[in-house]
Design an enzyme around this catalytic site. Structure first.
Site, mmCIF file in Angstrom:
data_model
loop_
_atom_site.group_PDB
_atom_site.id
_atom_site.type_symbol
_atom_site.label_atom_id
_atom_site.label_comp_id
_atom_site.label_asym_id
_atom_site.label_seq_id
_atom_site.Cartn_x
_atom_site.Cartn_y
_atom_site.Cartn_z
ATOM 1 N N CYS A 90 -2.433 -4.121 19.040
ATOM 2 C CA CYS A 90 -2.327 -2.695 19.370
ATOM 3 C C CYS A 90 -1.320 -1.937 18.500
ATOM 4 O O CYS A 90 -1.513 -0.757 18.201
ATOM 5 C CB CYS A 90 -1.930 -2.513 20.837
ATOM 6 S SG CYS A 90 -2.709 -3.676 21.966
ATOM 7 N N CYS A 93 -2.046 0.442 15.408
ATOM 8 C CA CYS A 93 -2.492 1.834 15.601
ATOM 9 C C CYS A 93 -1.511 2.644 16.457
ATOM 10 O O CYS A 93 -1.278 3.816 16.193
ATOM 11 C CB CYS A 93 -3.836 1.878 16.318
ATOM 12 S SG CYS A 93 -5.190 1.386 15.276
ATOM 13 N N HIS A 94 -0.999 2.024 17.514
ATOM 14 C CA HIS A 94 -0.206 2.808 18.467
ATOM 15 C C HIS A 94 1.297 2.753 18.175
ATOM 16 O O HIS A 94 2.069 3.400 18.886
ATOM 17 C CB HIS A 94 -0.480 2.316 19.899
ATOM 18 C CG HIS A 94 -1.915 2.491 20.301
ATOM 19 N ND1 HIS A 94 -2.448 3.718 20.633
ATOM 20 C CD2 HIS A 94 -2.938 1.611 20.387
ATOM 21 C CE1 HIS A 94 -3.745 3.567 20.931
ATOM 22 N NE2 HIS A 94 -4.057 2.300 20.777
ATOM 23 N N MET A 131 -10.924 3.395 19.406
ATOM 24 C CA MET A 131 -10.285 2.319 20.166
ATOM 25 C C MET A 131 -11.298 1.178 20.363
ATOM 26 O O MET A 131 -12.406 1.401 20.872
ATOM 27 C CB MET A 131 -9.859 2.891 21.524
ATOM 28 C CG MET A 131 -9.474 1.855 22.547
ATOM 29 S SD MET A 131 -7.784 1.291 22.354
ATOM 30 C CE MET A 131 -7.647 0.304 23.853
ATOM 31 N N HIS A 370 -1.792 4.834 2.261
ATOM 32 C CA HIS A 370 -2.019 3.392 2.341
ATOM 33 C C HIS A 370 -2.035 2.761 0.953
ATOM 34 O O HIS A 370 -0.991 2.413 0.435
ATOM 35 C CB HIS A 370 -3.313 3.116 3.121
ATOM 36 C CG HIS A 370 -3.483 1.679 3.478
ATOM 37 N ND1 HIS A 370 -2.750 1.079 4.462
ATOM 38 C CD2 HIS A 370 -4.282 0.707 2.980
ATOM 39 C CE1 HIS A 370 -3.085 -0.205 4.555
ATOM 40 N NE2 HIS A 370 -4.010 -0.445 3.663
ATOM 41 N N HIS A 413 -10.657 3.715 0.809
ATOM 42 C CA HIS A 413 -9.877 2.476 0.622
ATOM 43 C C HIS A 413 -10.104 1.988 -0.807
ATOM 44 O O HIS A 413 -11.012 1.203 -1.075
ATOM 45 C CB HIS A 413 -10.307 1.414 1.640
ATOM 46 C CG HIS A 413 -9.314 0.296 1.704
ATOM 47 N ND1 HIS A 413 -9.195 -0.650 0.709
ATOM 48 C CD2 HIS A 413 -8.370 -0.019 2.621
ATOM 49 C CE1 HIS A 413 -8.222 -1.494 1.025
ATOM 50 N NE2 HIS A 413 -7.700 -1.126 2.189
HETATM 51 FE FE1 DHE Z 1 -4.169 -5.261 2.628
HETATM 52 C C1 DHE Z 1 -3.194 -4.236 -0.531
HETATM 53 C C2 DHE Z 1 -1.847 -3.212 4.002
HETATM 54 C C3 DHE Z 1 -5.534 -5.851 5.703
HETATM 55 C C4 DHE Z 1 -6.050 -7.740 1.305
HETATM 56 N N1 DHE Z 1 -2.792 -3.947 1.873
HETATM 57 C C5 DHE Z 1 -2.556 -3.655 0.539
HETATM 58 C C6 DHE Z 1 -1.525 -2.666 0.452
HETATM 59 C C7 DHE Z 1 -1.131 -2.386 1.731
HETATM 60 C C8 DHE Z 1 -1.928 -3.191 2.625
HETATM 61 C C9 DHE Z 1 -0.060 -1.412 2.160
HETATM 62 C C10 DHE Z 1 -0.987 -2.050 -0.828
HETATM 63 C C11 DHE Z 1 0.085 -2.907 -1.426
HETATM 64 C C12 DHE Z 1 0.603 -2.351 -2.747
HETATM 65 O O1 DHE Z 1 -0.202 -1.989 -3.612
HETATM 66 O O2 DHE Z 1 1.829 -2.268 -2.899
HETATM 67 N N2 DHE Z 1 -3.796 -4.597 4.524
HETATM 68 C C13 DHE Z 1 -2.781 -3.780 4.868
HETATM 69 C C14 DHE Z 1 -2.798 -3.557 6.294
HETATM 70 O O3 DHE Z 1 -1.948 -2.908 6.958
HETATM 71 C C15 DHE Z 1 -4.038 -4.158 6.832
HETATM 72 C C16 DHE Z 1 -5.000 -3.030 7.161
HETATM 73 C C17 DHE Z 1 -3.898 -4.979 8.104
HETATM 74 C C18 DHE Z 1 -2.789 -5.975 8.119
HETATM 75 O O4 DHE Z 1 -2.368 -6.350 9.217
HETATM 76 O O5 DHE Z 1 -2.335 -6.408 7.054
HETATM 77 C C19 DHE Z 1 -4.504 -4.957 5.625
HETATM 78 N N3 DHE Z 1 -5.571 -6.558 3.374
HETATM 79 C C20 DHE Z 1 -5.983 -6.635 4.647
HETATM 80 C C21 DHE Z 1 -6.993 -7.655 4.834
HETATM 81 O O6 DHE Z 1 -7.584 -7.936 5.914
HETATM 82 C C22 DHE Z 1 -7.208 -8.290 3.520
HETATM 83 C C23 DHE Z 1 -8.647 -8.084 3.042
HETATM 84 C C24 DHE Z 1 -6.929 -9.793 3.559
HETATM 85 C C25 DHE Z 1 -5.516 -10.124 3.945
HETATM 86 O O7 DHE Z 1 -4.833 -10.661 3.100
HETATM 87 O O8 DHE Z 1 -5.110 -9.866 5.078
HETATM 88 C C26 DHE Z 1 -6.227 -7.507 2.649
HETATM 89 N N4 DHE Z 1 -4.554 -5.858 0.731
HETATM 90 C C27 DHE Z 1 -5.334 -6.935 0.421
HETATM 91 C C28 DHE Z 1 -5.335 -7.104 -1.018
HETATM 92 C C29 DHE Z 1 -4.535 -6.082 -1.556
HETATM 93 C C30 DHE Z 1 -4.044 -5.323 -0.427
HETATM 94 C C31 DHE Z 1 -6.124 -8.187 -1.780
HETATM 95 C C32 DHE Z 1 -4.209 -5.827 -3.027
HETATM 96 C C33 DHE Z 1 -5.376 -5.238 -3.743
HETATM 97 C C34 DHE Z 1 -5.083 -4.935 -5.174
HETATM 98 O O9 DHE Z 1 -6.048 -4.963 -5.957
HETATM 99 O O10 DHE Z 1 -3.931 -4.623 -5.548
#
Ligand code: DHE
Length: 590
Positions: A90, A93-94, A131, A370, A413
């Site tokens: 939760c 988001c919250h 939600m 983001h 995204h």
């Molecule tokens: Fe990410 C980048 C946050 C879920 C894989 N992810 C980022 C960035 C942020 C972020 C802030 C940018 C970083 C930067 O450039 O400095 N991601 C989040 C979340 O908050 C979210 C939604 C949920 C969480 O709890 O983390 C989330 N992300 C995911 C996934 O489910 C992914 C697919 C698999 C995982 O590792 O959890 C995932 N995020 C990635 C990847 C990048 C990324 C591979 C970098 C991409 C790139 O090309 O630079």
């Protein structure tokens, strides 16, 4: 039923009054079984799935706030369980403190007006407003739903802070700088090495770009989110969701972690200084909890300065108690880091020339910043304000906002986005969307193509929503769009490829590459995620991401022929997600 649901949404939005609740919506819910079509509207969407899960914070012991007279009493065990569920499911988001982020605030002044039964039903059925239907989806059992409804009537828990003292306690220099090699000791082709996140094993794999051989597996923080490289390419920094940074020296034989630091309880971003004379000198990492970023020595990770991001939202200028740090990039034009603060919508240009007298320019952008990347010139940074369906553009040379552009799709995204020369509009930067199939192109050349700059010049459809990453390369003629969160298994296990020269058509056609099928793996959802090019730009690698107990793989595609070139299958490849080619990452090639 539909009316009832929208009333519920309005009520949670704080629009309706508490008297509506007295009408007994929850009783009606209990008496009248919703139809399958109604329930369908309450299903978790790709956007709902893609919310931060603060699972590391969920495991931390947190003090139970004392119950006020009339509050439901929770035993310590119940509180700990509810707290864990709250942080995992939760808080993304919250908000950690329940003050609201992309979701509504859930502080007791509001939840008490809604009442126990209302909360229980809302958690059970979700809402079309986003939600998730935690109860009917089976993600939470009935007793967990009722526990959460009782938990929300109590005061919020306050997780611990994490300041310089706590950081220093976690800081380890495993190999001091004077004990490290003065030149490369191994035979690795570092610039064509891929650092691959092995999400659920808490490791990264270093894979050679040419032979596709797994050269080394290195233990890191839990669920590494990204890898970033120092300007020279010698050092590799990873950050886990548990906010642990590993500094890996790629010159050593074998490459190994030379320093470690934890900068909080939950984090997602790390970056290094790239400006002339500051190459490899400094690093920065941003945390989700506590809301802060930290400047560190680039070679040892010694924490030098912690800066809190709590402050005012850019628009209504109201205090926000927990604005998370999302993406961070390193300016090529100035000795600055570009730090994106999610909930306040401020982009902070942090000048690192004088850390004692730190100068920060706050650029008012848009809320819910983001992920994002540079345009091809490296001067402009484009970042998705995802819950606002907008892209903010900053001129990193002048330190000014260029504009905030509607992305013309639902929940942009981009990852770092994709830059290419459009046959009609000149240089453009592309984003795909989580919430729909739209791919939007934004003109990025305000000099030679002024009429197209900083607006969506073209949008067209890909194979569906649930996209996370879009990719091309300066030498490529193709644009690849993944869709790992699409609910259709065939779509989530394949990617769409467009020919850039065909983008002049009104409805450009794409070719579907069945990457999941090419992997040869038949079990699991086989989500295909995040294309990453090799250094030469001749091939693009995709992760075939299954759950931890199933087999995953990496599929390498020949960029010219769009055919399968190689499949990396190895039992050590546990849940591969992000892949970071050293050269492309350090030079911001995308
Ligand atoms: Fe990410 C980048 C946050 C879920 C894989 N992810 C980022 C960035 C942020 C972020 C802030 C940018 C970083 C930067 O450039 O400095 N991601 C989040 C979340 O908050 C979210 C939604 C949920 C969480 O709890 O983390 C989330 N992300 C995911 C996934 O489910 C992914 C697919 C698999 C995982 O590792 O959890 C995932 N995020 C990635 C990847 C990048 C990324 C591979 C970098 C991409 C790139 O090309 O630079």
């Amino acid at each position: 039923m539909r009316n009832r649901v929208s009333q519920m949404v309005a009520l949670l939005s704080g629009v309706a009054t508490a008297s509506l609740f007295v009408l007994g919506m929850s009783t009606a819910f209990a008496q009248q079984k919703p139809s399958p079509a109604d329930l369908e509207k309450h299903r978790t969407t790709p956007g709902g799935q893609y919310q931060p899960s603060l699972d590391v914070l969920g495991e931390k012991p947190v003090e139970q706030p004392g119950a006020k007279p009339g509050d439901p009493v929770l035993s310590k065990a119940e509180f700990d369980r509810a707290n864990q569920i709250y942080f995992e499911r939760c808080a993304g988001c919250h908000g950690v403190l329940r003050k609201g982020a992309t979701g509504k605030p859930l502080t007791p002044d509001l939840t008490k007006k809604l009442g126990y039964e209302y909360l229980r039903d809302f958690i059970t059925y979700g809402s079309p407003g986003g939600m998730p239907n935690w109860g009917t989806s089976g993600d939470l059992k009935e007793d967990e739903v009722t526990l959460m409804a009782r938990y929300l009537l109590n005061d919020p828990a306050q997780p611990p802070e994490f300041g310089m003292k706590e950081m220093k306690e976690t800081w380890k220099v495993i190999v001091p700088v004077d004990k490290r090699p003065t030149r490369k000791q191994n035979k690795l082709d570092i610039d064509n090495l891929f650092s691959v996140t092995l999400r659920d094993s808490g490791e990264i794999a270093l894979i050679d770009g040419k032979t596709k051989k797994i050269e080394h597996i290195i233990m890191t923080g839990y669920a590494v989110h990204i890898s970033r490289m120092s300007a020279s390419g010698r050092y590799l920094y990873t950050i886990g969701r548990d906010a642990k940074i590993n500094l890996i020296d790629l010159w050593m034989d074998p490459p190994q972690t030379v320093a470690e630091l934890k900068i909080g309880s939950e984090a997602r971003s790390v970056e290094t200084s790239k400006h002339k004379a500051y190459e490899d000198k400094l690093a920065i990492a941003g945390a989700y909890w506590p809301p802060q970023f930290v400047l560190m020595d680039g070679a040892t990770l010694e924490p030098l300065k912690v800066v809190g991001t709590r402050g005012m939202t850019y628009d209504t200028q109201e205090y926000h108690p927990e604005p998370r740090v999302a993406s961070i990039v390193s300016s090529h034009y100035n000795p600055e880091f570009v730090v994106n603060v999610k909930e306040t919508g401020q982009i902070l240009m942090v000048n690192y020339t004088d850390i004692k007298n730190l100068k920060i320019t706050s650029v008012e952008a848009e809320r819910f910043l983001h992920d994002g990347g540079f345009d091809r010139s490296g001067r402009y940074f484009l970042v998705a304000a995802n819950a606002r369906d907008k892209i903010a553009v900053v001129d990193t040379k002048e330190g000014k906002l260029v504009g905030v552009i509607p992305s013309e799709g639902k929940t942009p995204h981009p990852g770092r986005g994709a830059n290419f020369n459009h046959p009609k509009y000149g240089p453009v930067w592309a984003t795909s969307h989580l919430g729909d199939e739209v791919i939007s192109l934004i003109g990025t050349d305000p000099v030679k193509n002024k009429q197209y700059a900083w607006k969506v010049v073209q949008k067209f459809d890909g194979q569906g929503g649930g996209s996370l990453f879009i990719k091309t390369h300066p030498k490529s003629e193709h644009l690849y769009v993944d869709t790992p969160l699409n609910p259709d298994a065939e779509i989530s296990s394949s990617v769409a490829v467009f020919k850039i020269k065909d983008l002049t058509k009104e409805k450009p056609e794409f070719k579907t590459l069945p990457i999941g099928q090419w992997s040869g793996i038949s079990e699991g959802q086989r989500r295909v995620v995040q294309g990453e090019y090799n250094q030469e730009g001749t091939e693009i690698w995709f992760s075939v991401w299954n759950s931890k107990s199933q087999e995953s793989a990496i599929v390498v595609v020949d960029d010219k022929t769009l055919t399968k070139k190689a499949v990396i299958r190895d039992k050590r490849l546990v849940t591969p997600t992000g892949k970071f080619n050293v050269y492309n990452t350090r030079k911001d090639v995308y």
